[in-house]
Scaffold this active site. Sequence first.
Site, PDB file in Angstrom:
ATOM      1  N   HIS A   1       0.840  -1.191   0.000  1.00  0.00           N
ATOM      2  CA  HIS A   1       0.000   0.000   0.000  1.00  0.00           C
ATOM      3  C   HIS A   1       0.877   1.244   0.000  1.00  0.00           C
ATOM      4  O   HIS A   1       2.094   1.164   0.121  1.00  0.00           O
ATOM      5  CB  HIS A   1      -0.922   0.019   1.230  1.00  0.00           C
ATOM      6  CG  HIS A   1      -2.073  -0.942   1.139  1.00  0.00           C
ATOM      7  ND1 HIS A   1      -1.958  -2.263   1.497  1.00  0.00           N
ATOM      8  CD2 HIS A   1      -3.355  -0.769   0.716  1.00  0.00           C
ATOM      9  CE1 HIS A   1      -3.123  -2.868   1.312  1.00  0.00           C
ATOM     10  NE2 HIS A   1      -3.978  -1.984   0.841  1.00  0.00           N
TER      11      HIS A   1
ATOM     12  N   LYS B   1      -0.370   4.570   4.689  1.00  0.00           N
ATOM     13  CA  LYS B   1      -1.176   3.559   5.377  1.00  0.00           C
ATOM     14  C   LYS B   1      -0.401   3.043   6.580  1.00  0.00           C
ATOM     15  O   LYS B   1       0.738   2.595   6.456  1.00  0.00           O
ATOM     16  CB  LYS B   1      -1.522   2.404   4.429  1.00  0.00           C
ATOM     17  CG  LYS B   1      -2.478   1.385   5.052  1.00  0.00           C
ATOM     18  CD  LYS B   1      -2.946   0.374   4.027  1.00  0.00           C
ATOM     19  CE  LYS B   1      -3.892  -0.658   4.625  1.00  0.00           C
ATOM     20  NZ  LYS B   1      -5.132  -0.038   5.151  1.00  0.00           N
TER      21      LYS B   1
END
Length: 238
Positions: free
Chosen positions: A148, A152
Amino acid sequence: MPEVPVRLLIHGASGRMGRALLRLCAGRDDCRPVAAVSRTVGQRVIDGVPQFATTELHGVPAFDVAIDFSLPEGVGAILALCVERGAGFVSGTTGLAQAQQDALDAAAKRIPVLSAANFSLGVAVLDELVERAAGALRGWDCDIVEAHHVHKQDAPSGTALALGASAQRGGVEARYASLRAGDIVGEHTVQFSGTGERIELIHRAGDRDIFARGALAAAVRLHGRAAGRYRLRDLLFA
């Protein structure tokens, strides 16, 4: 596609997902937004959709399904309204406490309820495939690698953990690896490794609109269902 568009209430309408839901719903024939609910309201009607503050929930017009992408503290009120009106409830709000999960279970005795951390239709299919593969490949190693964007914070991702739970239901324990780099929207690879062979199941998200499109599809498919607690994959494979 339903003969009459499903009437949607968008709860958390001022957030990124709420705005995407309203924008994408405008291009569909199977649903239409009848109310947008946010913590505060400025303009009363935007693009033909009436705007309501969270304190004005009981004044919203009739709706068939509420889609909630808000905050944990806002879930109780919209869930109670859905139960009161006999409407379906779709929620992508995460971080719910056990008491809120219990409230979802209680509501599911009266209305159809779907709560999920990921509304990608592709991930829902991947989830089904992982459980089936694990059931057929017991004794193989299972590794889940997820990537990600750098902002995140949780690792492994909620989606990776959900995929691991599906592998466990199939009889295989998963191991996890996480990567945070650049602006990656989301990638999940589930690898099953045996002696002399390996299977990889991969999903890559190219843009965040896939989650809003999935939530809209879920709301349309949930409408008219019997009361119960549903998963996104239940609506795809039923």
